[in-house]
Design a protein around this motif. Sequence first.
Motif, PDB file in Angstrom:
ATOM      1  N   ALA A 183      14.948  -4.470  -5.986  1.00  0.00           N
ATOM      2  CA  ALA A 183      14.311  -3.250  -6.494  1.00  0.00           C
ATOM      3  C   ALA A 183      12.935  -3.079  -5.872  1.00  0.00           C
ATOM      4  O   ALA A 183      12.570  -1.979  -5.428  1.00  0.00           O
ATOM      5  CB  ALA A 183      14.203  -3.306  -8.014  1.00  0.00           C
ATOM      6  N   LEU A 184      12.158  -4.156  -5.836  1.00  0.00           N
ATOM      7  CA  LEU A 184      10.822  -4.078  -5.250  1.00  0.00           C
ATOM      8  C   LEU A 184      10.898  -3.722  -3.771  1.00  0.00           C
ATOM      9  O   LEU A 184      10.074  -2.947  -3.264  1.00  0.00           O
ATOM     10  CB  LEU A 184      10.085  -5.401  -5.445  1.00  0.00           C
ATOM     11  CG  LEU A 184       8.624  -5.428  -4.980  1.00  0.00           C
ATOM     12  CD1 LEU A 184       7.815  -4.339  -5.656  1.00  0.00           C
ATOM     13  CD2 LEU A 184       8.007  -6.796  -5.268  1.00  0.00           C
ATOM     14  N   GLY A 185      11.898  -4.253  -3.086  1.00  0.00           N
ATOM     15  CA  GLY A 185      12.089  -3.902  -1.682  1.00  0.00           C
ATOM     16  C   GLY A 185      12.358  -2.423  -1.494  1.00  0.00           C
ATOM     17  O   GLY A 185      11.856  -1.793  -0.563  1.00  0.00           O
ATOM     18  N   ALA A 186      13.145  -1.846  -2.408  1.00  0.00           N
ATOM     19  CA  ALA A 186      13.450  -0.413  -2.338  1.00  0.00           C
ATOM     20  C   ALA A 186      12.201   0.417  -2.611  1.00  0.00           C
ATOM     21  O   ALA A 186      11.948   1.430  -1.939  1.00  0.00           O
ATOM     22  CB  ALA A 186      14.556  -0.068  -3.324  1.00  0.00           C
ATOM     23  N   PHE A 187      11.413   0.006  -3.598  1.00  0.00           N
ATOM     24  CA  PHE A 187      10.164   0.721  -3.893  1.00  0.00           C
ATOM     25  C   PHE A 187       9.217   0.653  -2.696  1.00  0.00           C
ATOM     26  O   PHE A 187       8.556   1.633  -2.357  1.00  0.00           O
ATOM     27  CB  PHE A 187       9.485   0.140  -5.129  1.00  0.00           C
ATOM     28  CG  PHE A 187      10.267   0.301  -6.408  1.00  0.00           C
ATOM     29  CD1 PHE A 187      11.012   1.447  -6.648  1.00  0.00           C
ATOM     30  CD2 PHE A 187      10.240  -0.690  -7.376  1.00  0.00           C
ATOM     31  CE1 PHE A 187      11.728   1.604  -7.821  1.00  0.00           C
ATOM     32  CE2 PHE A 187      10.952  -0.552  -8.554  1.00  0.00           C
ATOM     33  CZ  PHE A 187      11.705   0.595  -8.779  1.00  0.00           C
ATOM     34  N   ASP A 188       9.147  -0.505  -2.073  1.00  0.00           N
ATOM     35  CA  ASP A 188       8.280  -0.659  -0.902  1.00  0.00           C
ATOM     36  C   ASP A 188       8.724   0.260   0.239  1.00  0.00           C
ATOM     37  O   ASP A 188       7.885   0.838   0.947  1.00  0.00           O
ATOM     38  CB  ASP A 188       8.285  -2.111  -0.419  1.00  0.00           C
ATOM     39  CG  ASP A 188       7.430  -3.021  -1.290  1.00  0.00           C
ATOM     40  OD1 ASP A 188       6.583  -2.500  -2.042  1.00  0.00           O
ATOM     41  OD2 ASP A 188       7.620  -4.249  -1.231  1.00  0.00           O
ATOM     42  N   THR A 189      10.040   0.380   0.411  1.00  0.00           N
ATOM     43  CA  THR A 189      10.547   1.284   1.450  1.00  0.00           C
ATOM     44  C   THR A 189      10.168   2.724   1.145  1.00  0.00           C
ATOM     45  O   THR A 189       9.770   3.482   2.035  1.00  0.00           O
ATOM     46  CB  THR A 189      12.078   1.158   1.569  1.00  0.00           C
ATOM     47  OG1 THR A 189      12.425  -0.187   1.913  1.00  0.00           O
ATOM     48  CG2 THR A 189      12.610   2.099   2.652  1.00  0.00           C
TER      49      THR A 189
END
Length: 212
Positions: A129-135
């Motif tokens: 999830a954090l990776g998606a937010f960062d993207t």
Amino acid sequence: MGVRVLICIVAASLLVVPAASARPPVVAKSASKLSKKEMELKKKLRFANYLALVERDYRGAITEFEKIAKKDRKHVGVRLAIASSYGKLNEWPQAVKVLKKLTTLAPKDRKVWHDYGQALLKAGDGVKALGAFDTSLKLDQRYAPALIAAGDLIYQQYRSNRDTTLKGRVLELYRGYLKHTHVKKGHESERIERTLAELSDGPAAAAFLDAK
């Protein structure tokens, strides 16, 4: 094009964290200029909207939205509505599946990545999830929904281990949210202001805000 405007309306109404899409507004065609195919899709969309927004029959709405998606395999909005409807049913793994495919269809859409992150988080995968937010934030570093989503997630991590690096990241994200959100007053903004005060100046500062 008129069909797409209506799709955007229902997607915005159903999504987990309401937010403006990165896509530019589309000017609807008048009914007289719509093709027979567009008129048919518009009718199907109206029925899907009715099921989702009036009857709250999200299962039925998914069926209708999927019919529309088969007619327009590249449209983002209708797939966001499908994922959102799965979210309303608390079927987050299905929402994740839809949104994961959508990230390949619209890899530069900040909203798609944000919603994918939200679905992952609800499904229990905070790391992805954090990776998606960062993207999402790489696509638009001022995108308020992703700023607060990433900030909240990292803040929970900070509370567990008190890592000062995480603290700095939370401060950066929360300050960015307050700077770029269109909702300057309200519960979320007040919560963020309180957390910033506590992180920057200690519990006494947060208590002072509570007393105001």
